[in-house]
Design a protein around this motif. Structure first.
Motif, PDB file in Angstrom:
ATOM      1  N   GLN A 104      15.363   7.035  -4.208  1.00  0.00           N
ATOM      2  CA  GLN A 104      14.528   7.303  -5.382  1.00  0.00           C
ATOM      3  C   GLN A 104      15.395   7.669  -6.580  1.00  0.00           C
ATOM      4  O   GLN A 104      15.159   7.193  -7.698  1.00  0.00           O
ATOM      5  N   ARG A 133       9.801   4.441 -15.979  1.00  0.00           N
ATOM      6  CA  ARG A 133      10.015   4.260 -14.541  1.00  0.00           C
ATOM      7  C   ARG A 133      11.134   5.156 -14.034  1.00  0.00           C
ATOM      8  O   ARG A 133      11.079   5.663 -12.915  1.00  0.00           O
ATOM      9  N   LYS A 154      10.175  12.066  -8.262  1.00  0.00           N
ATOM     10  CA  LYS A 154       9.941  12.016  -6.814  1.00  0.00           C
ATOM     11  C   LYS A 154      11.126  12.580  -6.048  1.00  0.00           C
ATOM     12  O   LYS A 154      10.966  13.351  -5.081  1.00  0.00           O
ATOM     13  N   GLY A 185      15.860   5.371  -9.967  1.00  0.00           N
ATOM     14  CA  GLY A 185      15.679   5.922 -11.307  1.00  0.00           C
ATOM     15  C   GLY A 185      16.880   5.640 -12.186  1.00  0.00           C
ATOM     16  O   GLY A 185      16.741   5.287 -13.368  1.00  0.00           O
ATOM     17  N   ALA A 243      13.070   3.651  -1.362  1.00  0.00           N
ATOM     18  CA  ALA A 243      12.424   4.682  -2.181  1.00  0.00           C
ATOM     19  C   ALA A 243      10.943   4.778  -1.871  1.00  0.00           C
ATOM     20  O   ALA A 243      10.370   5.880  -1.825  1.00  0.00           O
ATOM     21  N   THR A 244      10.317   3.635  -1.632  1.00  0.00           N
ATOM     22  CA  THR A 244       8.892   3.614  -1.310  1.00  0.00           C
ATOM     23  C   THR A 244       8.613   4.341   0.007  1.00  0.00           C
ATOM     24  O   THR A 244       7.528   4.882   0.208  1.00  0.00           O
ATOM     25  N   THR A 265      14.238  -0.087  -3.875  1.00  0.00           N
ATOM     26  CA  THR A 265      12.792   0.066  -3.993  1.00  0.00           C
ATOM     27  C   THR A 265      12.145   0.211  -2.619  1.00  0.00           C
ATOM     28  O   THR A 265      11.258   1.054  -2.421  1.00  0.00           O
ATOM     29  N   GLN A 305       9.826   8.613 -13.405  1.00  0.00           N
ATOM     30  CA  GLN A 305       8.910   8.615 -12.259  1.00  0.00           C
ATOM     31  C   GLN A 305       9.684   8.755 -10.951  1.00  0.00           C
ATOM     32  O   GLN A 305       9.304   9.537 -10.071  1.00  0.00           O
ATOM     33  N   TRP A 306      10.777   8.008 -10.836  1.00  0.00           N
ATOM     34  CA  TRP A 306      11.570   8.062  -9.605  1.00  0.00           C
ATOM     35  C   TRP A 306      12.441   9.312  -9.551  1.00  0.00           C
ATOM     36  O   TRP A 306      12.619   9.900  -8.479  1.00  0.00           O
TER      37      TRP A 306
END
Length: 381
Positions: free
Chosen positions: A169, A188, A195, A173, A161-162, A158, A191-192
């Protein structure tokens, strides 16, 4: 005698001035070295970096290590690369700490030591280095050098990925998709995947396409599935090429086109994808999208069987008994690659023997977490 001494002094003075001028020519700043690296002037970059590294500049040490690692401007040497990474890591350079953790993991130029690698990954990760955060997460996820801890892996993925790291990312996922370290969440997961896919991460693109095809996390949309499979397939990713071929064969999200289906199956099959090799066998045997060719069909079945495809093994076994039937048992459960498969019946084609049944080839689902390189690939700054 005095005459000789005079000229000796003059010669020495000239030589000294030349050496001094040469040293000035090689002198430069770290920015000069980085500029030379960008221009691929590796010899020039090394001549600038080495004196800086010898003088204690930790960032220069890191770059010298990278040059030895890649054999750029100097003769390639894994051991010298590891030595310079270690010096820079001990000096506090985050990229060097990550790279030294990488060579300790791989054993390149140094004795493999996963526990020590975790220590250096952690130092860099706690300093905010995204790739080190990813690598530390990977070590936790796989129990390499540290006790397996999926929750800790999720936390470090996380963080990375952030910061925008595509591989993190994608892996994040995958963790949400497969309930690893967190409650299962398709929302979720997509979403990842999205990205990472937007950054051209091929496995994320393949998995995002699958989620669209299955209606997981998003409403089912075969057109978008085809678009994302196409992007990954264009990058040469075999799983996506196979999946795109399947969509063309079925006419899902794209116009039905057996010729294009064969083209994409072949691209994946040539890379050793067993499902694609089996599909090529079927297409060649039935004359779908290509001319009927039983010899070519058997060749593809054999390749698929050699790569562990159980359906191809079933077909070959039936052929050895004198039957040409193409029997495909239902695929249920999870395959070796972690890819959940399903199947449903499909009407036999007109080129198929009347007693033959062919089951629908199914889209490959998600891959296992991406095993990225442990070493940072790009130069810092």
């Amino acid at each position: 005698m005095r005459f000789c001494t005079y000229w000796v002094k003059k010669v020495l003075l000239v030589v000294g001035m030349l050496l001094w001028a040469q040293s000035l020519a090689c002198a430069g700043t770290l920015e000069d070295a980085q500029s030379a690296l960008e221009k691929k002037e590796f010899t020039t970059a090394y001549k600038i970096l080495q004196p800086l590294a010898d003088g204690g500049n930790v960032e220069a040490m890191y770059f010298v290590g990278r040059m030895y690692e890649a054999g750029q401007g100097v003769k390639k040497s894994s051991s010298k690369a590891a030595q310079w990474f270690k010096k820079a890591a001990e000096g506090g350079d985050l990229s060097a700490q990550n790279s030294y953790g990488g060579v300790l993991t791989s054993g390149d130029g140094v004795k493999r030591n996963a526990g020590e690698a975790v220590k250096w990954f952690r130092k860099a990760a706690e300093g905010g280095h995204a790739t080190a955060q990813y690598n530390l997460a990977y070590m936790y996820a796989n129990g390499n050098g540290v006790k397996k801890d999926e929750k800790a892996a999720l936390d470090w993925y996380t963080k990375a990925a952030t910061q925008g790291l595509a591989s993190a990312q994608y892996s994040l996922g995958w963790m949400y998709m497969n309930a690893k370290g967190a409650t299962q969440s398709d929302t979720r997961a997509v979403q990842w995947f999205q990205k990472a896919a937007d950054q051209d991460h091929v496995k994320a693109q393949n998995n995002l396409a699958f989620m669209y095809a299955e209606g997981r996390g998003y409403p089912q949309d075969f057109t978008k599935a085809a678009q994302w499979y196409q992007r990954a397939a264009d990058q040469g990713y075999a799983s996506a090429q196979y999946n795109l071929g399947f969509l063309y064969e079925e006419g899902k999200g794209v116009p039905k086109d057996y010729t294009k289906a064969v083209d994409w199956y072949r691209k994946a099959a040539d890379q050793g994808d067993p499902a694609a090799q089996y599909s090529m066998g079927l297409m060649c045997e039935q004359g779908t999208g290509t001319a009927t060719n039983l010899t070519e069909a058997r060749r593809w079945y054999q390749k698929a069987a050699d790569n562990g495809d159980r359906n191809a093994k079933t077909v070959l076994a039936a052929q050895q008994k004198g039957s040409r039937a193409v029997s495909r048992p239902d695929d249920k459960g999870t395959s070796k690659g972690g890819e959940v498969k399903k199947s449903s019946s499909k009407k036999a084609s007109k080129n198929e023997a009347s007693t033959s049944t062919k089951k629908k080839r199914t889209e490959k689902k998600s891959d296992k977490a991406d095993k990225q390189d442990k070493k940072e690939k790009t130069d810092k700054k």
